[in-house]
Design a protein around this motif. Structure first.
Motif, PDB file in Angstrom:
ATOM      1  N   GLU A  85     -26.613  -8.595  -9.842  1.00  0.00           N
ATOM      2  CA  GLU A  85     -25.890  -9.052  -8.661  1.00  0.00           C
ATOM      3  C   GLU A  85     -24.397  -9.164  -8.965  1.00  0.00           C
ATOM      4  N   ARG A  86     -23.627  -8.255  -8.429  1.00  0.00           N
ATOM      5  CA  ARG A  86     -22.173  -8.291  -8.625  1.00  0.00           C
ATOM      6  C   ARG A  86     -21.512  -9.024  -7.480  1.00  0.00           C
ATOM      7  N   TRP A  87     -20.623  -9.925  -7.826  1.00  0.00           N
ATOM      8  CA  TRP A  87     -19.832 -10.639  -6.833  1.00  0.00           C
ATOM      9  C   TRP A  87     -18.431 -10.054  -6.834  1.00  0.00           C
ATOM     10  N   TRP A  88     -17.841  -9.952  -5.661  1.00  0.00           N
ATOM     11  CA  TRP A  88     -16.517  -9.373  -5.488  1.00  0.00           C
ATOM     12  C   TRP A  88     -15.609 -10.358  -4.773  1.00  0.00           C
ATOM     13  N   ARG A  89     -14.330 -10.285  -5.085  1.00  0.00           N
ATOM     14  CA  ARG A  89     -13.326 -11.113  -4.411  1.00  0.00           C
ATOM     15  C   ARG A  89     -12.092 -10.258  -4.138  1.00  0.00           C
ATOM     16  N   ALA A  90     -11.317 -10.693  -3.148  1.00  0.00           N
ATOM     17  CA  ALA A  90     -10.075  -9.990  -2.831  1.00  0.00           C
ATOM     18  C   ALA A  90      -9.101 -10.138  -4.003  1.00  0.00           C
ATOM     19  N   ALA A  91      -8.405  -9.084  -4.313  1.00  0.00           N
ATOM     20  CA  ALA A  91      -7.437  -9.117  -5.412  1.00  0.00           C
ATOM     21  C   ALA A  91      -6.065  -9.603  -4.941  1.00  0.00           C
ATOM     22  N   GLN A  92      -5.802  -9.542  -3.638  1.00  0.00           N
ATOM     23  CA  GLN A  92      -4.551 -10.012  -3.060  1.00  0.00           C
ATOM     24  C   GLN A  92      -4.854 -10.729  -1.753  1.00  0.00           C
ATOM     25  N   ASP A  93      -3.868 -11.487  -1.268  1.00  0.00           N
ATOM     26  CA  ASP A  93      -4.028 -12.231  -0.019  1.00  0.00           C
ATOM     27  C   ASP A  93      -3.644 -11.402   1.202  1.00  0.00           C
ATOM     28  N   VAL A  94      -2.750 -10.437   1.031  1.00  0.00           N
ATOM     29  CA  VAL A  94      -2.172  -9.702   2.150  1.00  0.00           C
ATOM     30  C   VAL A  94      -2.079  -8.225   1.801  1.00  0.00           C
ATOM     31  N   THR A  95      -2.446  -7.382   2.739  1.00  0.00           N
ATOM     32  CA  THR A  95      -2.206  -5.944   2.602  1.00  0.00           C
ATOM     33  C   THR A  95      -0.986  -5.608   3.435  1.00  0.00           C
ATOM     34  N   GLN A  96      -0.012  -4.993   2.822  1.00  0.00           N
ATOM     35  CA  GLN A  96       1.215  -4.648   3.542  1.00  0.00           C
ATOM     36  C   GLN A  96       1.442  -3.139   3.462  1.00  0.00           C
ATOM     37  N   VAL A  97       1.510  -2.531   4.624  1.00  0.00           N
ATOM     38  CA  VAL A  97       1.810  -1.104   4.715  1.00  0.00           C
ATOM     39  C   VAL A  97       3.205  -0.987   5.302  1.00  0.00           C
ATOM     40  N   VAL A  98       4.107  -0.419   4.547  1.00  0.00           N
ATOM     41  CA  VAL A  98       5.493  -0.266   4.986  1.00  0.00           C
ATOM     42  C   VAL A  98       5.649   1.164   5.494  1.00  0.00           C
TER      43      VAL A  98
ATOM     44  N   VAL B 126       0.825  -1.200   0.000  1.00  0.00           N
ATOM     45  CA  VAL B 126       0.000   0.000   0.000  1.00  0.00           C
ATOM     46  C   VAL B 126       0.864   1.258   0.000  1.00  0.00           C
ATOM     47  N   GLY B 127       0.531   2.172  -0.894  1.00  0.00           N
ATOM     48  CA  GLY B 127       1.174   3.475  -0.930  1.00  0.00           C
ATOM     49  C   GLY B 127       0.309   4.509  -0.225  1.00  0.00           C
ATOM     50  N   ALA B 128       0.762   5.746  -0.237  1.00  0.00           N
ATOM     51  CA  ALA B 128       0.074   6.810   0.490  1.00  0.00           C
ATOM     52  C   ALA B 128      -1.364   7.009   0.011  1.00  0.00           C
ATOM     53  N   GLU B 129      -1.610   6.941  -1.295  1.00  0.00           N
ATOM     54  CA  GLU B 129      -2.967   7.166  -1.809  1.00  0.00           C
ATOM     55  C   GLU B 129      -3.903   6.013  -1.468  1.00  0.00           C
ATOM     56  N   THR B 130      -3.447   4.773  -1.666  1.00  0.00           N
ATOM     57  CA  THR B 130      -4.320   3.637  -1.365  1.00  0.00           C
ATOM     58  C   THR B 130      -4.487   3.450   0.132  1.00  0.00           C
ATOM     59  N   LEU B 131      -3.535   3.942   0.925  1.00  0.00           N
ATOM     60  CA  LEU B 131      -3.671   3.888   2.384  1.00  0.00           C
ATOM     61  C   LEU B 131      -4.918   4.646   2.816  1.00  0.00           C
ATOM     62  N   LYS B 132      -5.174   5.765   2.182  1.00  0.00           N
ATOM     63  CA  LYS B 132      -6.340   6.574   2.539  1.00  0.00           C
ATOM     64  C   LYS B 132      -7.645   5.825   2.242  1.00  0.00           C
ATOM     65  N   VAL B 133      -7.627   4.907   1.285  1.00  0.00           N
ATOM     66  CA  VAL B 133      -8.817   4.113   0.965  1.00  0.00           C
ATOM     67  C   VAL B 133      -9.005   3.010   1.994  1.00  0.00           C
TER      68      VAL B 133
ATOM     69  N   LEU C 201     -13.000   0.208  -2.695  1.00  0.00           N
ATOM     70  CA  LEU C 201     -11.972  -0.841  -2.633  1.00  0.00           C
ATOM     71  C   LEU C 201     -11.571  -1.299  -4.032  1.00  0.00           C
ATOM     72  N   ALA C 202     -12.546  -1.430  -4.928  1.00  0.00           N
ATOM     73  CA  ALA C 202     -12.252  -1.859  -6.297  1.00  0.00           C
ATOM     74  C   ALA C 202     -11.428  -0.812  -7.035  1.00  0.00           C
ATOM     75  N   ASP C 203     -11.804   0.453  -6.908  1.00  0.00           N
ATOM     76  CA  ASP C 203     -11.070   1.532  -7.578  1.00  0.00           C
ATOM     77  C   ASP C 203      -9.617   1.595  -7.129  1.00  0.00           C
ATOM     78  N   ALA C 204      -9.357   1.205  -5.881  1.00  0.00           N
ATOM     79  CA  ALA C 204      -7.989   1.242  -5.349  1.00  0.00           C
ATOM     80  C   ALA C 204      -7.237  -0.079  -5.576  1.00  0.00           C
ATOM     81  N   GLY C 205      -7.906  -1.075  -6.176  1.00  0.00           N
ATOM     82  CA  GLY C 205      -7.235  -2.330  -6.496  1.00  0.00           C
ATOM     83  C   GLY C 205      -7.200  -3.364  -5.379  1.00  0.00           C
ATOM     84  N   PHE C 206      -7.961  -3.158  -4.300  1.00  0.00           N
ATOM     85  CA  PHE C 206      -7.981  -4.134  -3.209  1.00  0.00           C
ATOM     86  C   PHE C 206      -8.860  -5.339  -3.540  1.00  0.00           C
ATOM     87  N   ILE C 207      -9.923  -5.096  -4.310  1.00  0.00           N
ATOM     88  CA  ILE C 207     -10.833  -6.170  -4.697  1.00  0.00           C
ATOM     89  C   ILE C 207     -11.067  -6.085  -6.193  1.00  0.00           C
TER      90      ILE C 207
END
Length: 188
Positions: free
Chosen positions: A76-89, A10-17, A59-65
């Motif tokens: 009916e829209r179904w959503w899934r996680a786009a990654q397994d782990v969120t890492q904030v450095v 996660v970068g600064a912009e996606t952190l805000k999401v 979440l979708a716009d930021a690439g999390f799902i």
């Protein structure tokens, strides 16, 4: 063969999401329990489907799902996680007040979610099937470390956790692994 987890660094912009407690909960549910709809998430989390729908779009716009196009229909829209782990450095985050505020909100929501999960476990542990009742552990240790040692400990703990990652199998339960590594400046 164990598949390496997919990370979202996660970068600064996606952190805000992601620095929103409901969005963090929704992403956690999608990761732990698989794809779902706004209506399904609303029922599971005690929210309105309008609220979950709006947060899913963020979440979708930021690439999390991402949309699960193999399920659902036009209504009916179904959503899934786009990654397994969120890492904030933390050392990659700018020092500006807005980013630091979002980072603080993210960390606080993470701690709150961890507290909720641990409290739910403590209150319901007697309901677990026998093989699961005595294999959990809630521990803490106070240690004296340098910053380099703390960094090395964090890397090693992450490596151990990743060794145990695999696809779900019969007899499994979702297991929460919480790790908190930080300097403690109080006496208690």
């Amino acid at each position: 063969m164990v598949q390496r987890p997919r990370y979202n660094r996660v970068g600064a912009e996606t952190l805000k999401v992601i620095a929103h407690p409901l969005r963090m909960r929704m992403l956690g549910v999608l990761r732990a329990h698989g794809p779902n709809t706004a209506t399904g998430l609303a029922a599971r989390l005690g929210e309105s489907s309008g609220t979950t729908s709006w947060h899913l779009r963020q979440l979708a716009d930021a690439g999390f799902i991402e949309q699960d196009t193999e399920r659902g229909n036009r209504r009916e829209r179904w959503w899934r996680a786009a990654q397994d782990v969120t890492q904030v450095v933390s050392d990659t985050m700018p020092d500006d007040p807005e980013t630091q505020d979002a980072y603080g909100t993210f960390l606080t929501a993470l701690i709150d979610l961890g507290h909720e999960r641990a409290t739910r476990y403590v209150r319901t542990r007697h309901e677990l099937p026998e093989p699961w009742r005595h294999v959990s552990e809630l521990s803490d240790w106070r240690m004296s470390l340098t910053p380099d040692e703390l960094r090395e400990l964090a890397v090693e703990v992450n490596e151990v956790v990743n060794r145990y990652r695999r696809d779900p199998a019969d007899g499994d339960e979702i297991v929460t692994v919480q790790v908190q590594l930080f300097p403690s400046r109080e006496d208690t």
